[in-house]
Each structure stands twice: as structure tokens, then as C-alpha cells.
Design an enzyme around this catalytic site. Structure first.
Site, PDB file in Angstrom:
ATOM      1  N   HIS A   1      -9.072  -3.871  -2.019  1.00  0.00           N
ATOM      2  CA  HIS A   1      -8.222  -3.374  -1.122  1.00  0.00           C
ATOM      3  C   HIS A   1      -8.731  -1.772  -0.819  1.00  0.00           C
ATOM      4  O   HIS A   1      -8.685  -1.444   0.576  1.00  0.00           O
ATOM      5  CB  HIS A   1      -6.926  -3.160  -1.985  1.00  0.00           C
ATOM      6  CG  HIS A   1      -5.690  -2.343  -0.837  1.00  0.00           C
ATOM      7  ND1 HIS A   1      -4.828  -3.241  -0.552  1.00  0.00           N
ATOM      8  CD2 HIS A   1      -5.591  -1.108  -0.970  1.00  0.00           C
ATOM      9  CE1 HIS A   1      -3.852  -2.267   0.025  1.00  0.00           C
ATOM     10  NE2 HIS A   1      -4.335  -1.153  -0.106  1.00  0.00           N
ATOM     11  N   GLU A   2      -9.208  -1.065  -1.596  1.00  0.00           N
ATOM     12  CA  GLU A   2      -9.869   0.228  -1.418  1.00  0.00           C
ATOM     13  C   GLU A   2     -10.786   0.157  -0.731  1.00  0.00           C
ATOM     14  O   GLU A   2     -11.190   1.011   0.054  1.00  0.00           O
ATOM     15  CB  GLU A   2      -9.945   1.053  -2.779  1.00  0.00           C
ATOM     16  CG  GLU A   2      -8.654   1.049  -3.521  1.00  0.00           C
ATOM     17  CD  GLU A   2      -7.407   1.679  -3.042  1.00  0.00           C
ATOM     18  OE1 GLU A   2      -7.514   2.059  -1.925  1.00  0.00           O
ATOM     19  OE2 GLU A   2      -6.379   1.139  -3.392  1.00  0.00           O
TER      20      GLU A   2
ATOM     21  N   HIS B   1      -9.981  -0.030   2.902  1.00  0.00           N
ATOM     22  CA  HIS B   1      -9.557   1.305   3.403  1.00  0.00           C
ATOM     23  C   HIS B   1     -10.548   2.162   4.066  1.00  0.00           C
ATOM     24  O   HIS B   1     -10.678   2.732   4.864  1.00  0.00           O
ATOM     25  CB  HIS B   1      -8.997   2.155   2.355  1.00  0.00           C
ATOM     26  CG  HIS B   1      -7.371   1.993   2.151  1.00  0.00           C
ATOM     27  ND1 HIS B   1      -6.489   2.669   3.099  1.00  0.00           N
ATOM     28  CD2 HIS B   1      -6.488   1.617   1.176  1.00  0.00           C
ATOM     29  CE1 HIS B   1      -5.095   2.390   2.719  1.00  0.00           C
ATOM     30  NE2 HIS B   1      -5.318   1.870   1.580  1.00  0.00           N
TER      31      HIS B   1
ATOM     32  N   CYS C   1       0.963  -1.088  -0.038  1.00  0.00           N
ATOM     33  CA  CYS C   1       0.160   0.128   0.004  1.00  0.00           C
ATOM     34  C   CYS C   1       0.873   1.267   0.123  1.00  0.00           C
ATOM     35  O   CYS C   1       1.820   1.202   0.702  1.00  0.00           O
ATOM     36  CB  CYS C   1      -0.855   0.011   1.392  1.00  0.00           C
ATOM     37  SG  CYS C   1      -2.045   1.495   1.271  1.00  0.00           S
TER      38      CYS C   1
END
Length: 136
Positions: free
Chosen positions: A126-127, A130, A85
Site C-alpha cells: 500500500h505504501e 503511494h 487509507c
């Protein structure tokens, strides 16, 4: 506008709030910041540029797609991988899904649904993490 990348894990661990039409400017900030970091980044969430709102950008190979208030609808075919990241150093193991379906509002505030596979699906997951304050 190109923004500085947030590396503070306490900040990144916060759960993001829903975006509103007042947050449409984030599409350009995310696009500019992703472009400035293209050599080491293929997706980004708003909290990575200091805004705790549910907005992400995902590189789809030929274009980048900005998603406001994305929601993961379906996922299939799990696999284990390692990810890095831009906000963190090193790589960490994680579980992802080969195919996902995601619903979101586009920059015109129209509801869209996409089925993603392969790398775009992995980037999107992945986002999405977040946005939930999950640090990978």
C-alpha cells in the site's frame, strides 16, 4: 514532529522522488505522525505528510520500520482485498500479494532486504503504491 495528514488527491497522485541523506529527518516525522494516528493507521508514506520523497514506514507488529528508496523485488500469491487509507475516506478493492521481497536503505543508509508476509506485506505494498502516485 507530528505532521498534518495530506488529503489532496492531486498532491498524492504525484510520483515521489528518490530520498537522499538530507531526508533522514523524515524517519522521525513519519514515526511521530504514525504514533499519533496509531488507532487508525499502520503504515505511512512521506507524501501523506506533505513530502514527495520515496520514504515509507511500515508497522511490523512489534516495531515500525522506516524504508528509504524501497524497491519491490519479488511478489507471490496474489489475493483480492479492500483497503482504506488515512488520506482518503472509505475502502477500495485492490489486489495484493501474500509474500513480497523488498530492498531499501535503512536510517543508517545501509542496504537491507526483507521478505514480508501477511499484513506487513500488505501494508508495505500500500505504501509503495503511494510512492508511485497510485491512490488506493
Amino acid at each position: 514532529m507530528i505532521k498534518e495528514i495530506v488529503k489532496d488527491t492531486f498532491f498524492l497522485a504525484q510520483k515521489s522522488e528518490d530520498a537522499t541523506k538530507d531526508d533522514l529527518y523524515l524517519a522521525q516525522d513519519l514515526q511521530d505522525t504514525l504514533e499519533a494516528n496509531r488507532d487508525q493507521c499502520i503504515g505511512m508514506a512521506a507524501n501523506m505528510i506533505g513530502v514527495i520523497k520515496r520514504v515509507i514506514i511500515v508497522n511490523m507488529g512489534v516495531a515500525d520500520v522506516v524504508m528509504f528508496n524501497p524497491v519491490l523485488l519479488n511478489k507471490s500469491i496474489p489475493f483480492d482485498t479492500k483497503e482504506s487509507c488515512l488520506s482518503l475516506s472509505g475502502a477500495r478493492p485492490t489486489r495484493r500479494y501474500q509474500t513480497i521481497e523488498v530492498s531499501f536503505l535503512d536510517k543508517y543508509w545501509q542496504r537491507q532486504t526483507l521478505t514480508l508476509t501477511g499484513l506487513p506485506a500488505q501494508i508495505c505494498q500500500h505504501e509503495l503504491d503511494h510512492l508511485e502516485g497510485i491512490i488506493i
